[in-house]
Design a protein around this motif. Structure first.
Motif, PDB file in Angstrom:
ATOM      1  N   ARG A 184      12.638  28.100  14.517  1.00 46.22           N
ATOM      2  CA  ARG A 184      12.734  27.266  15.692  1.00 46.22           C
ATOM      3  C   ARG A 184      13.572  27.411  16.791  1.00 46.22           C
ATOM      4  N   CYS A 185      14.765  27.837  16.471  1.00 43.36           N
ATOM      5  CA  CYS A 185      15.869  28.159  17.398  1.00 43.36           C
ATOM      6  C   CYS A 185      15.217  29.434  18.364  1.00 43.36           C
ATOM      7  N   LEU A 186      14.761  30.577  17.881  1.00 42.12           N
ATOM      8  CA  LEU A 186      14.212  31.677  18.388  1.00 42.12           C
ATOM      9  C   LEU A 186      13.142  31.265  19.362  1.00 42.12           C
ATOM     10  N   LYS A 187      12.395  30.411  18.858  1.00 38.41           N
ATOM     11  CA  LYS A 187      11.170  29.768  19.618  1.00 38.41           C
ATOM     12  C   LYS A 187      11.665  29.422  20.720  1.00 38.41           C
ATOM     13  N   ILE A 188      12.671  28.334  20.747  1.00 36.15           N
ATOM     14  CA  ILE A 188      12.991  27.627  21.980  1.00 36.15           C
ATOM     15  C   ILE A 188      13.757  28.540  22.926  1.00 36.15           C
ATOM     16  N   ILE A 189      14.365  29.576  22.473  1.00 35.34           N
ATOM     17  CA  ILE A 189      15.107  30.380  23.567  1.00 35.34           C
ATOM     18  C   ILE A 189      14.122  31.240  23.878  1.00 35.34           C
ATOM     19  N   ALA A 190      13.079  31.520  23.307  1.00 36.63           N
ATOM     20  CA  ALA A 190      12.058  32.643  24.167  1.00 36.63           C
ATOM     21  C   ALA A 190      11.181  32.072  24.956  1.00 36.63           C
ATOM     22  N   THR A 191      10.983  30.612  24.638  1.00 35.36           N
ATOM     23  CA  THR A 191       9.916  29.812  25.682  1.00 35.36           C
ATOM     24  C   THR A 191      10.559  29.082  26.750  1.00 35.36           C
ATOM     25  N   ALA A 192      12.047  28.809  26.855  1.00 40.49           N
ATOM     26  CA  ALA A 192      12.720  28.366  27.844  1.00 40.49           C
ATOM     27  C   ALA A 192      12.570  29.007  28.930  1.00 40.49           C
ATOM     28  N   ASP A 193      12.631  28.071  30.195  1.00 39.03           N
ATOM     29  CA  ASP A 193      12.307  28.624  31.565  1.00 39.03           C
ATOM     30  C   ASP A 193      13.611  29.251  31.850  1.00 39.03           C
ATOM     31  N   CYS A 194      13.658  30.411  32.119  1.00 40.78           N
ATOM     32  CA  CYS A 194      14.882  31.203  32.748  1.00 40.78           C
ATOM     33  C   CYS A 194      14.635  32.210  33.766  1.00 40.78           C
ATOM     34  N   GLY A 195      15.541  32.217  34.798  1.00 37.46           N
ATOM     35  CA  GLY A 195      15.590  32.923  36.040  1.00 37.46           C
ATOM     36  C   GLY A 195      15.798  34.316  35.387  1.00 37.46           C
ATOM     37  N   SER A 196      16.692  34.867  34.379  1.00 39.65           N
ATOM     38  CA  SER A 196      17.251  35.950  34.124  1.00 39.65           C
ATOM     39  C   SER A 196      17.342  36.000  32.766  1.00 39.65           C
ATOM     40  N   PHE A 197      17.677  37.335  32.360  1.00 36.21           N
ATOM     41  CA  PHE A 197      17.927  37.569  30.949  1.00 36.21           C
ATOM     42  C   PHE A 197      19.352  37.004  30.653  1.00 36.21           C
ATOM     43  N   LYS A 198      20.121  36.897  31.481  1.00 41.33           N
ATOM     44  CA  LYS A 198      21.616  36.796  31.382  1.00 41.33           C
ATOM     45  C   LYS A 198      21.550  34.996  31.065  1.00 41.33           C
ATOM     46  N   GLU A 199      20.659  34.421  31.609  1.00 34.65           N
ATOM     47  CA  GLU A 199      20.555  32.980  31.411  1.00 34.65           C
ATOM     48  C   GLU A 199      20.047  32.462  30.096  1.00 34.65           C
ATOM     49  N   ARG A 200      19.242  33.581  29.723  1.00 42.53           N
ATOM     50  CA  ARG A 200      18.507  33.111  28.235  1.00 42.53           C
ATOM     51  C   ARG A 200      19.655  33.632  27.246  1.00 42.53           C
ATOM     52  N   LEU A 201      20.499  34.645  27.422  1.00 43.75           N
ATOM     53  CA  LEU A 201      21.499  34.955  26.615  1.00 43.75           C
ATOM     54  C   LEU A 201      22.565  33.593  26.708  1.00 43.75           C
ATOM     55  N   ARG A 202      22.657  33.103  27.648  1.00 46.92           N
ATOM     56  CA  ARG A 202      23.736  31.966  27.934  1.00 46.92           C
ATOM     57  C   ARG A 202      22.990  30.751  26.887  1.00 46.92           C
TER      58      ARG A 202
END
Length: 432
Positions: A86-104
């Protein structure tokens, strides 16, 4: 006594008295709010007499040391593979402008796991978060990891709180929004499945803490006219317009003085320099005082000695500082915005002027100087408004009611008649 988690970013801060009052109201209703914060505030961020005690009662979730991180990872492992997915799915589908933001965003998972462990220890099953920004991610992952519920309070325009609001709202048990204008904005911006459990509850003050020791006395045009304003030193608060208004008043023969209570915004030190330059340009060094961060007691003292409260904010969502002034039976002259107009009715319990209009702010002061009876009437009406609709018990009751909502609550729009009826309690439930 029932318990909930209570998460406030960078607590305690200068503007956080409202949270303490709300927490006290929850306690009166047999609910203990266990204090958590994202990280400690800067030294001196709050000068209130309760600040040090509040800091000691607060558990800070970051920075995360090695021991905390290992404990968080063990908690994540214990939550099981379905929670991980569930957590990985949210992280993967979140709208992010950069990989750094996804890591955050991903970094919020161990923070949430830390809170899961603390919830198990403290015995609470619901977390209320006073933010829709990064702290809201903690609630999202808390819910995904453990099934514990969370709620949010929206304190200002949605765009101020970053992206992925649809995810932050979708998994929330309910969201409290402080004005109808902000609810309408959310309805226009978010999908329908994010809007099923919205509670309308303004921020509020505790009227018993803002009581005059002597009756309000209107100013006269021939005497010193004391103005006071409260708000952080940031361009959005329009303090420069207020200083210009004081300059206009003095040009017109009014001995106006201004005190601005507010902490310096560390990100906009240039604005503080701009204000000092403006004061020097207009030769107002003896007339305008910038106090910096001050205690709640000092704010109350400044309100009591003033003749008018003025706020020149460019767009104030609602305004606890204005509420405090109204509770102190002080006539308020504030810039208009849809949220503020839900509290201040011009000519009844205050005066509304357009933003970025120092001349009109000065005109409003002059008009009230000519009509002292209007000042006294507005002062009384302002206090009544706060006592009836903008006290801290309103939002505390909304949290309690929200926790009791069934997961799939659907409530239709209030009719105009029901809106009028609910104004007495200032709590409503709206949906798209």
């Amino acid at each position: 006594m029932n318990r909930i988690g209570y998460l406030i970013p960078e607590f305690p801060g200068q503007t956080h008295a409202f949270f303490m009052r709300e927490r006290e109201e929850l306690r009166r209703r047999d609910v203990e709010a266990v204090l958590y914060s994202t990280r400690p505030p800067a030294n001196g961020a709050a000068r209130h007499d309760w600040a040090e005690s509040a800091r000691k009662q607060t558990t800070y979730l970051t920075p995360v040391g090695i021991r905390k991180l290992l404990a968080a990872l063990l908690t994540i492992v214990a939550c099981g593979p379905i929670a991980w997915f569930r957590c990985l799915k949210i992280i993967a589908t979140a709208d992010c402008g950069s990989f750094k933001e996804r890591l955050r965003i991903a970094a919020m998972v161990p923070v949430a796991a830390t809170l899961v462990r603390m919830a198990n220890r403290s015995g609470w099953t619901h977390l209320h978060i006073h933010s829709c920004a990064n702290a809201a991610w903690v609630g999202v992952f808390l819910q995904q990891l453990s099934g514990l519920t969370y709620s949010l309070t929206l304190h200002g325009p949605l765009h101020d709180y970053g992206s992925n609001q649809h995810l932050k709202w979708r998994f929330a048990h309910f969201v409290i929004v402080i004005t109808r204008e902000l609810i309408e904005s959310a309805q226009q911006s978010l999908p329908d499945d994010c809007l099923s459990r919205i509670l309308l509850a303004p921020m509020g003050v505790e009227p018993s803490r803002f009581v005059r020791s002597r009756p309000y006395m209107p100013a006269t045009k021939d005497g010193v006219v004391r103005l006071v304003s409260c708000g952080r030193i940031n361009p959005c608060k329009g303090h420069d317009d207020l200083i210009r208004a004081v300059h206009r008043l003095r040009q017109r023969g009014v001995a106006a003085e201004l005190t601005i209570c507010g902490a310096t915004d560390g990100r906009r030190l240039d604005y503080l320099d701009q204000l000092h330059s403006l004061i020097q340009e207009f030769h107002l060094e003896q007339c305008v005082q910038l106090t910096g961060s001050v205690s709640e007691d000092r704010v109350r003292q400044e309100l009591e000695r003033a003749h008018f409260f003025c706020l020149a904010s460019h767009k104030e969502p609602l305004g606890v500082a204005t509420m405090e002034a109204m509770a102190m039976e002080l006539p308020v002259i504030v810039t208009e915005s849809p949220g503020v107009a839900e509290m201040v009715t011009s000519g009844v319990n205050g005066v509304l002027v357009p933003a970025c209009s120092p001349d009109l702010m000065a005109d409003a002061v002059l008009d009230l100087l000519r009509h002292p009876d209007d000042c006294s009437r507005m002062a009384v009406n302002g206090r009544l408004t706060i006592e009836q609709r903008f006290h801290s018990g309103v939002s505390a009751e909304a949290i309690i009611n929200g926790i009791g909502l069934p997961r799939e609550t659907r409530v239709s729009h209030e009719s105009p008649a029901s809106r009028q009826a609910s104004a007495a309690t200032a709590v409503g439930v709206l949906t798209k």
